[in-house]
Design a protein around this motif. Structure first.
Motif, PDB file in Angstrom:
ATOM      1  N   ASN A   1       0.840  -1.194   0.000  1.00  0.00           N
ATOM      2  CA  ASN A   1       0.000   0.000   0.000  1.00  0.00           C
ATOM      3  C   ASN A   1       0.879   1.250   0.000  1.00  0.00           C
ATOM      4  O   ASN A   1       2.114   1.165  -0.022  1.00  0.00           O
ATOM      5  CB  ASN A   1      -0.962  -0.017   1.197  1.00  0.00           C
ATOM      6  CG  ASN A   1      -0.223  -0.090   2.523  1.00  0.00           C
ATOM      7  OD1 ASN A   1       0.979   0.163   2.592  1.00  0.00           O
ATOM      8  ND2 ASN A   1      -0.945  -0.445   3.577  1.00  0.00           N
ATOM      9  N   GLU A   2       0.233   2.409   0.035  1.00  0.00           N
ATOM     10  CA  GLU A   2       0.962   3.680  -0.076  1.00  0.00           C
ATOM     11  C   GLU A   2       1.916   3.883   1.088  1.00  0.00           C
ATOM     12  O   GLU A   2       3.044   4.353   0.905  1.00  0.00           O
ATOM     13  CB  GLU A   2      -0.012   4.860  -0.139  1.00  0.00           C
ATOM     14  CG  GLU A   2      -0.732   5.006  -1.478  1.00  0.00           C
ATOM     15  CD  GLU A   2       0.231   5.066  -2.643  1.00  0.00           C
ATOM     16  OE1 GLU A   2       0.029   4.313  -3.617  1.00  0.00           O
ATOM     17  OE2 GLU A   2       1.214   5.839  -2.578  1.00  0.00           O
TER      18      GLU A   2
ATOM     19  N   ARG B   1      -1.945  -4.198   5.849  1.00  0.00           N
ATOM     20  CA  ARG B   1      -2.218  -4.549   4.450  1.00  0.00           C
ATOM     21  C   ARG B   1      -2.589  -6.024   4.324  1.00  0.00           C
ATOM     22  O   ARG B   1      -3.475  -6.383   3.539  1.00  0.00           O
ATOM     23  CB  ARG B   1      -0.973  -4.217   3.610  1.00  0.00           C
ATOM     24  CG  ARG B   1      -1.122  -4.505   2.143  1.00  0.00           C
ATOM     25  CD  ARG B   1      -2.216  -3.675   1.522  1.00  0.00           C
ATOM     26  NE  ARG B   1      -2.436  -4.072   0.141  1.00  0.00           N
ATOM     27  CZ  ARG B   1      -3.535  -3.838  -0.541  1.00  0.00           C
ATOM     28  NH1 ARG B   1      -4.547  -3.205   0.039  1.00  0.00           N
ATOM     29  NH2 ARG B   1      -3.653  -4.224  -1.801  1.00  0.00           N
TER      30      ARG B   1
ATOM     31  N   GLU C   1      -6.102  -6.405   5.318  1.00  0.00           N
ATOM     32  CA  GLU C   1      -7.000  -5.912   4.252  1.00  0.00           C
ATOM     33  C   GLU C   1      -7.112  -6.934   3.128  1.00  0.00           C
ATOM     34  O   GLU C   1      -8.195  -7.207   2.620  1.00  0.00           O
ATOM     35  CB  GLU C   1      -6.433  -4.610   3.675  1.00  0.00           C
ATOM     36  CG  GLU C   1      -6.654  -3.379   4.539  1.00  0.00           C
ATOM     37  CD  GLU C   1      -5.841  -2.189   4.048  1.00  0.00           C
ATOM     38  OE1 GLU C   1      -5.385  -2.187   2.878  1.00  0.00           O
ATOM     39  OE2 GLU C   1      -5.644  -1.254   4.841  1.00  0.00           O
TER      40      GLU C   1
END
Lengths: 257, 558
Positions: free
Chosen positions: A104-105, A190, A193
């Motif tokens: 992810n970011e 993450r 998720e």
């Protein structure tokens, strides 16, 4: 405080005290001997008698440290944490990130930061080594004559840069470590998720095997070159130079001088 | 009770690696007689470098130190390429890499034993990993730059690391030599250098108590050199990539600052083998497994555990046999050891040395050495004719001291050829104060102090005679060429080379492998000073005054 901890601390204090006293004794013998030598050039700074006189009072402490050590071995006293594996944020990060399919970011941001910190740390280290390299490459900094002056000047011009360079590396490492911890946290989120959204992690490939043939070839080449160098050395007399130096007491090497 | 004893033994029995470390420490220092006699081994075995860190000035050392040899090779690189040392280091590196550090280094053993002292321990971290780069900096400064510059610019052999940092030299060399009562005189040589190195040794020792292998990890340049080879070495710890799952247990349990097994910081100790759950790590020699992670696990070539054990047992048998032979040879059978053990002829029994003339009969017994005329005519008939044996005239400086090299004794006469083609005869120097200096081109303090002798001679040219005698053991540069290179050929101080085979000047003055040595004689030829160690200009002046005062210049009435 447990008995074991108390023992460990006591042993540490004994060791540190012993070293301080030995160093102080050597320094005091030197200072007194130097003062004596200023008045009488033929006087010796160190004598066996002076050394025995100074080190005799330290002997009980020395034997106490040995006795305590032997007792510790028999009773199997040791720092329990010493044998435990260290926490390595990099390894933890690697293991965690291996389960992430798509970073992810937050993870990408931390990875970017780590790269910057890594290269900045090394760049600063190299910059700090430049003055040392310039100093070493100038032969006038190694004059004949008083070698003590040379070594003092060398220490003055190089040690601060060494300390600074290593400090830059250390600070960079510590900051990278913190970033790795943040990346690990982001990776764990993450993973959650991805699990919730049903994304399965890709199977990890085994680490690629190295090129064994190339390694073998290199070993053979270096070994042959080494043998050739040895033969060349025997022929050009550099082997004899080794014998000459080794067969005479190197007074400087042992501090006699 | 037996179970308790067994478990204590199980916990404390030495591992194979510890036994190999002890073995190598004993093999490198097989000249045990040196610790008893207080003298170092000077035989031909010192052509060879030992793989690990072992000071060649240790009384027990049978081989040369690779790092000391490297520094000396760099110092001589102006007139000779150091192929030999380069070859030796490359060979050790490609075969063993840093396996030497983990298995074959006495200093590594000492550090590990110090680390066993029960104290709180400092564990590795990213900070210690950063600090591990320090050894490369020390390599560049002290091992490469200092010897190279001083060798190239000043022809001065200066081993920077050995002289200013190395704790092995202080521990094995200095303390090893000084602890012997036979070396009491060497205490007079100690000064700022020893004080500094002693403190450095103490600090490193203390650090090793708290932090595993402090010297290896942060300071050792030899480890830094071997580290370059560590990825390609033949014998060492290898990881089976097909079994490895990247869990990192190996790295987390390793005490060194590795990033992965087998990198430049890995000392191939094999500790990671025990913690690898995948059994992916083993110690190999090429493709042959020396130590497998589990019993019954065969290596790629299909060798069984049983055959491996047989092989290792065979290796140990050969190794122990080699150690026994080494102990016998280096303590009893080696010709240099035998020669040292043979009773030394006293200078009164020594034949006069005169390279241009045949050996002479022995000097008369000490009590009969009454006058210079007697000595000149009866005792040393083979003295070369020279202008000053118009010392046929009246001689004022008689001595009835016995012949010898101790204080108060009269030095035996000798004749030698100097580099400028003249003859130096000790008997001709009667009536003058004589300084004899023993030196070597490979000895930095010797080379540094010779200008002081020349300066003193120039101050008192008529009152003094001097001779600088180079040891018969020459280095890579011939002493004659060295003198020319230094620009000393115009000096008043004459230089000579000691004879190799005959009774020598070194024998007459009780010289040894410890240089420099200075001998001072008064006008009667009696020894007033005979000591190893550097001398300063102040000391030389003081010695001159002492010699002058001991025998006045005015001739005594007969």
């Amino acid at each position: 405080m447990t008995e074991k901890k108390l023992y460990l601390i006591l042993q540490s204090v004994l060791c540190v005290l012993l070293v301080i006293l030995l160093a102080a004794s050597a320094l005091s013998i030197y200072r007194e001997g130097k003062a004596l030598k200023t008045e009488d050039p033929m006087a010796s700074i160190y004598t066996r008698e002076k050394a025995a006189e100074r080190f005799k009072p330290i002997a009980p402490l020395f034997f106490a440290a040995i006795g305590l050590t032997v007792a510790g071995w028999i009773l199997a006293v040791k720092d329990e944490n010493a044998d435990k594996p260290v926490r390595d944020p990099e390894l933890t990060r690697n293991l965690t990130v291996a389960h992430v399919t798509q970073p992810n970011e937050a993870m990408k941001k931390e990875q970017g930061k780590q790269k910057k910190l890594f290269w900045t740390g090394w760049a600063l280290f190299v910059i700090c080594m430049m003055p040392i390299a310039f100093y070493l490459s100038n032969g006038t900094h190694f004059p004949d004559g008083n070698l003590e002056e040379m070594i003092a000047s060398l220490a003055l011009h190089t040690f601060p840069w060494i300390v600074l360079g290593l400090a830059c590396l250390m600070i960079s490492s510590v900051l990278q470590e913190k970033s790795m911890l943040r990346e690990t946290t982001a990776a764990q989120e993450r993973i959650k998720e991805e699990k919730e959204s049903g994304i399965k992690p890709e199977p990890r490939m085994g680490a690629p095997a190295g090129n064994v043939k190339a390694k073998r070839t290199l070993q053979i080449i270096v070994a042959i070159a080494a043998v050739v160098f040895i033969v060349l050395g025997v022929c050009n007399g550099s082997a004899k130079a080794v014998l000459t130096k080794a067969a005479n007491i190197c007074t400087e090497c042992v501090g006699l001088g | 009770m037996d179970n308790v004893k067994t478990s204590w033994w199980q916990r404390h029995r030495p591992s194979t690696r510890r036994l190999v470390q002890l073995y190598s420490a004993l093999l490198y220092n097989a000249h045990l007689k040196g610790f008893i006699d207080g003298e170092i081994y000077v035989g031909k075995a010192k052509y060879a470098c030992v793989p690990g860190f072992n000071c060649y000035s240790c009384p027990g050392a049978i081989g040369a130190c690779p790092l000391g040899s490297l520094q000396n090779a760099l110092a001589s690189s102006g007139h000779q390429a150091g192929w030999y040392v380069l070859g030796i280091l490359s060979l050790f590196g490609i075969i063993f890499g840093r396996t030497i550090c983990g298995w074959l280094c006495p200093l590594g053993l000492i550090q590990e034993l110090l680390h066993k002292i029960p104290t709180p321990k400092i564990k590795k971290s990213h900070i210690t990993r950063a600090l591990s780069w320090l050894k490369y900096i020390l390599l560049a400064i002290f091992v490469v730059a200092i010897p190279l510059w001083y060798g190239l610019k000043h022809n001065l052999p200066l081993p920077g690391f050995c002289k200013y940092i190395c704790p092995a030299g202080t521990l094995e060399g200095a303390i090893g030599l000084l602890s012997n009562p036979a070396n009491t005189e060497k205490f007079s040589m100690l000064g700022i250098l020893f004080t500094r190195k002693f403190i450095i040794m103490l600090v490193i020792g203390l650090a090793c108590v708290f932090c595993y292998r402090t010297f290896c990890r942060f300071i050792c340049p030899l480890g830094a050199i071997y580290g370059f080879f560590n990825r390609f070495n033949v014998i060492g710890v290898k990881v089976d990539k097909s079994r490895c799952n990247g869990c990192g247990s190996c790295v987390r349990n390793c005490s060194m600052d590795v990033r992965h097994v087998g990198d430049h910081e890995c000392i191939n100790c094999g500790k990671c083998m025990e913690v690898c759950a995948q059994k992916a790590i083993s110690i190999k020699a090429g493709s042959y497994t020396l130590k497998a992670p589990t019993a019954g696990c065969s290596d790629d070539t299909g060798h069984s555990e049983a055959s491996r054990k047989r092989f290792v047992k065979g290796l140990w048998s050969v190794a122990l046999g080699l150690l026994c032979v080494a102990l016998l040879w280096f303590n009893f059978l080696d010709p240099t050891v035998k020669k040292r053990s043979a009773p030394k002829p006293t200078p009164s029994q020594a034949t006069s040395i005169s390279p241009a003339s045949p050996a002479s009969p022995a000097l008369p017994p000490e009590e009969d050495a009454a006058s210079l005329e007697d000595i000149t005519e009866e005792a040393v008939p083979a003295i070369t004719q020279s202008a000053s044996s118009a010392a046929a005239g009246p001689v004022s400086y008689d001595s009835d001291a016995p012949i010898g090299y101790e204080i108060g004794q009269q030095l035996a006469d000798f004749t030698t050829s100097t580099f400028d083609g003249r003859e130096f005869q000790l008997a001709d120097t009667r009536g003058k104060i004589v300084f004899i200096n023993l030196w070597g081109t490979y000895c930095t303090p010797c080379v540094q102090e010779l200008p002081e002798f020349e300066a003193l001679l120039r101050e008192h040219p008529d009152e003094m005679a001097m001779l600088a005698v180079h040891s018969s053991m020459t280095g890579e540069v011939e002493p004659q060429d060295f003198v020319v290179t230094k620009g000393w050929e115009d000096w008043m101080l004459p230089f000579a080379l000691d004879d190799e085979d005959e009774d020598t000047i070194f024998t007459i003055v009780n010289g040894s492998t410890t240089l420099p040595q200075t001998i001072v004689l008064n006008r009667r030829g009696e020894v007033i000073y005979n000591r190893v160690g550097s001398v300063t200009s102040e000391m030389l002046e003081a010695l001159y005054k002492q010699a002058d005062a001991s025998v006045p210049t005015a001739p005594a009435d007969n």
